[in-house]
Design a protein around this motif. Sequence first.
Motif, PDB file in Angstrom:
ATOM      1  N   MET A 125       6.503  -1.556  -4.643  1.00  0.00           N
ATOM      2  CA  MET A 125       7.182  -0.292  -4.923  1.00  0.00           C
ATOM      3  C   MET A 125       6.654   0.348  -6.206  1.00  0.00           C
ATOM      4  O   MET A 125       6.501   1.559  -6.292  1.00  0.00           O
ATOM      5  N   ARG A 128       3.482   1.945  -5.368  1.00  0.00           N
ATOM      6  CA  ARG A 128       3.648   3.147  -4.550  1.00  0.00           C
ATOM      7  C   ARG A 128       4.237   4.297  -5.356  1.00  0.00           C
ATOM      8  O   ARG A 128       3.701   5.406  -5.380  1.00  0.00           O
ATOM      9  N   LYS A 129       5.361   4.026  -6.002  1.00  0.00           N
ATOM     10  CA  LYS A 129       6.083   5.118  -6.618  1.00  0.00           C
ATOM     11  C   LYS A 129       5.487   5.540  -7.954  1.00  0.00           C
ATOM     12  O   LYS A 129       5.478   6.732  -8.292  1.00  0.00           O
ATOM     13  N   GLU A 130       4.985   4.551  -8.674  1.00  0.00           N
ATOM     14  CA  GLU A 130       4.465   4.894  -9.983  1.00  0.00           C
ATOM     15  C   GLU A 130       2.987   5.273  -9.926  1.00  0.00           C
ATOM     16  O   GLU A 130       2.547   6.199 -10.580  1.00  0.00           O
ATOM     17  N   PHE A 131       2.220   4.535  -9.106  1.00  0.00           N
ATOM     18  CA  PHE A 131       0.767   4.776  -9.107  1.00  0.00           C
ATOM     19  C   PHE A 131       0.284   5.579  -7.902  1.00  0.00           C
ATOM     20  O   PHE A 131      -0.863   5.978  -7.811  1.00  0.00           O
ATOM     21  N   GLY A 132       1.204   5.781  -6.957  1.00  0.00           N
ATOM     22  CA  GLY A 132       0.804   6.538  -5.768  1.00  0.00           C
ATOM     23  C   GLY A 132      -0.216   5.787  -4.924  1.00  0.00           C
ATOM     24  O   GLY A 132      -1.083   6.391  -4.289  1.00  0.00           O
ATOM     25  N   GLU A 133      -0.115   4.441  -4.930  1.00  0.00           N
ATOM     26  CA  GLU A 133      -1.031   3.642  -4.098  1.00  0.00           C
ATOM     27  C   GLU A 133      -0.238   2.803  -3.105  1.00  0.00           C
ATOM     28  O   GLU A 133       0.948   2.558  -3.299  1.00  0.00           O
ATOM     29  N   LYS A 134      -0.936   2.321  -2.064  1.00  0.00           N
ATOM     30  CA  LYS A 134      -0.243   1.550  -1.012  1.00  0.00           C
ATOM     31  C   LYS A 134       0.381   0.266  -1.542  1.00  0.00           C
ATOM     32  O   LYS A 134       1.451  -0.148  -1.109  1.00  0.00           O
TER      33      LYS A 134
END
Lengths: 286, 586
Positions: A125, A128-134
């Motif tokens: 998470m 995803r949410k902080e780095f915009g990666e899968k």
Amino acid sequence: MPQNIKGIISKVNRSEVASIKSVVSGIIRVINDPESTANDLIEVVEVDPPLMGKVLKVANSAYYSPVNKIGDLKHALVWIGLDTLKELALSQKVYDIFEGNKSINGYSRNRLWKHCVAVAKLSKMIFRKEFGEKGTNAYVAGLLHDIGIIVEDHFMSDEFKKIVGRASAEEKNLPILEKEVFGFNHAEIGMALTKSWGLPQELSVAIGYHHKPLLVEPSSTRLTSTIYVSEILSKKCNTNYSDIASEDDQLFTKCISALGIDPNALNLILEDVRKELAAMHKQGLF
Amino acid sequence: MKGNEYIKKLEDKILLFEMRAKHLSNELRVTKQEYESSTNNYFDLLSSLEKKVQDRTSELNSAKRVLEVKSHELEIMLDLSPTMICYKDRDHRYIRVNKKFAKFLGVPINQIIGKTHSELFTAGKSKILNDDSEVFETGEAVFNKTGSIQTSVGQKSILVDKIPYKDENGKVISIIAFIQDLTILEKAEKEKSELQERIVRAEKMEAIGLLAGGFAHDCNNILGGIMGYIEMALMKMSSDDHNQKLLKASLESVDKLAQLVQDLLTLARRGVIKTSVLNLNDVVSSFLQSSIYTRIKTYNPGIKVNVDLEPDLMNMVGKQVHLDKTVMNLVTNAAEALPNGGTITISTENQYVDSPINGYDLSIDEGEYVVLSVSDNGTGIAAEDMNRIFEPFYSTKVMGKSGTGLGMAVVYGTVKDNQGSIDVHSIEGIGTTFKLFFPITREKTVRKKTSLPMKSYIGNGQKVLIIDDVKTQREIASDILSQLGYCVATVASGEEAIDYVKNNPADLLVLDMIMSPGIDGLDTYRKILEIRPKQRAIIASGFSESDRVKECERLGAGQYISKPYTFEAIGVAVKNELNRSFPAMT
């Protein structure tokens, strides 16, 4: 019983624990290969009928609530998505060696498993949410980061039980006691084991340094720090075991500033993960 | 709340919202990536599914083709089988039948399938094909069951083998039946025995012919002696001697005997008379002008004779004399079948046989024939006599009243000699029809030479050597030829003849073919030709024109004459040979 890591690893690789090796490394290879397709994943899973059965069982559970009964992996893939399916398959396989409810001073394999899943979800998470990666590798690293504890549980169980008892009574972090008794800690065992399995270097390093996340090369700090942060956060998720009795607030602060995350943002992520874990628990997936 | 605090709280809230916004936008970005890669994955997945479907479809198609071919092969095997085959289920319903069986039942295959035999034919009992419970219960095959079943062409008797067909658990799920039509077998059996009977008949006639021929050979030599001596005695007698009457009467008796021997010879199928192209119409016509026919008409005033000759009758190859006799014998027989008067019909016709028909003994093959029919509306031939009517001396009539007893045997021998066939139909009390089939020829008839007056065969002192092992034959020949003006010498064997010829040239040899002991006519002639290469000779024999006779003719011998000698026969033969230019040796 003075032992070295090498001896432990070869013992592990001759045991049942290593039975997860080929499928786990297969799934991780698919995850890390940008050219891989759904068929590659399916091929890996299909050779392991018990795993396939577990995957389909989870895919058919109320958590994913399929409209029609899911009868094969392709159907599962369409319904729950490729990335989720990868994680599902991996976690179901890794869980093989975490099975067991025997509790010693707050530790059980099952509670350790819940801890690992929580760390995996939190790490993912954050990516995803902080780095915009899968963040699939963060998930994998989170899931496997305490595999060394399982090795100790399986192969050095007497000493391990004592250590767990002491850690709880003396409020000491597990790695310190491990170092004292075995001469090495579970992070080092995990790193050596995953290396011997040929898993990606990035993963081995993340597993090996998840208690000292800043002592690695700068390119690796993001993953090691994320695992460490998630480890601390996971303590706030219910019913889960933690190998960290006393938190190092300073290290935690260093890590989140290195990652560039606002502590409030972490709280938001924690909230989401707790909800998800609660839902999974409710559906009997834990 | 202080303004600063309020602002601080507000800022915190805004910060939180910003974080949420950031999280959501990141989540959205990742989700979008995942969505895109998933879409690609689904596409891959679908196309591989499609390919799998295609592969599977083509696999199925080729399997289907293999099955179709196998099933077709099975179908052909079933239908080509000479046996009738059917499959039946537990309820005795036909599951599958071959064409042969359907044809036998006279019902189309699609109407048979799914029905039991009694559903197909409600009338009549067909238990043998209705009840297979024995096989279903015991699981054992049943062989050679006979019975009778109903078909659309009536009751048929059949022979059935029933074999159980079992599933993997050994349970009988259907039976396979092999059926043979016994009516066909019975018919074939009957035909076989008929054929055997006809062959036996033909063989018997052949054996009798051989016997008669052997007898005739010896008889002719003896008869020649008797006739010759009587003729010589008559010649030496003064014309007013009253004993002449007695001698002439005995000559007549001998002549009758010679006729009988001649008939016997005909049977031997080695008759000494050569074949010629002739027309049956001429044979019938000349018979109608003969004294025998006149006599028949005179003695049987109640008999009417119808003659119906085909104007364009084809020619045939045959022996004139034998055919004359055949017609005579058939008409004589017909007349004897009409003691109270009636009608005899003599007819000729061209007939083409395009598929073999059954004759009296052997079948009449396909071909072009001329047919001579002689029928009467007389007493007919009893069925039990039919087999024997052509046997020599077999007669239902009083012996001696008519004929030689060989008449019908001559008819039979004549027909066989000329590659012909016989068909006889007779119903007691209604009448009898004889039909003789002779193969046709497209050669023209040769006009018959008229016999020469005696003067034309008088000799002129030429030297003739007579070679014969029988003394009487030598004396008769010598006597005839001396009277005809030849200078005659005689020897009794081939060896003597060779010695004689060395020192004494002869214009002509009269050479007997069969001599014993010593070398025969052919060897004698060969040896003499070595000494006198252009030696003329005529061959005489009482038996037949054998291959050895033909070899003599090839070597240069002239006309062949049959015994017993007559003035005319030997005279003409000697004269002709002396006048003939000697052919080049081949």
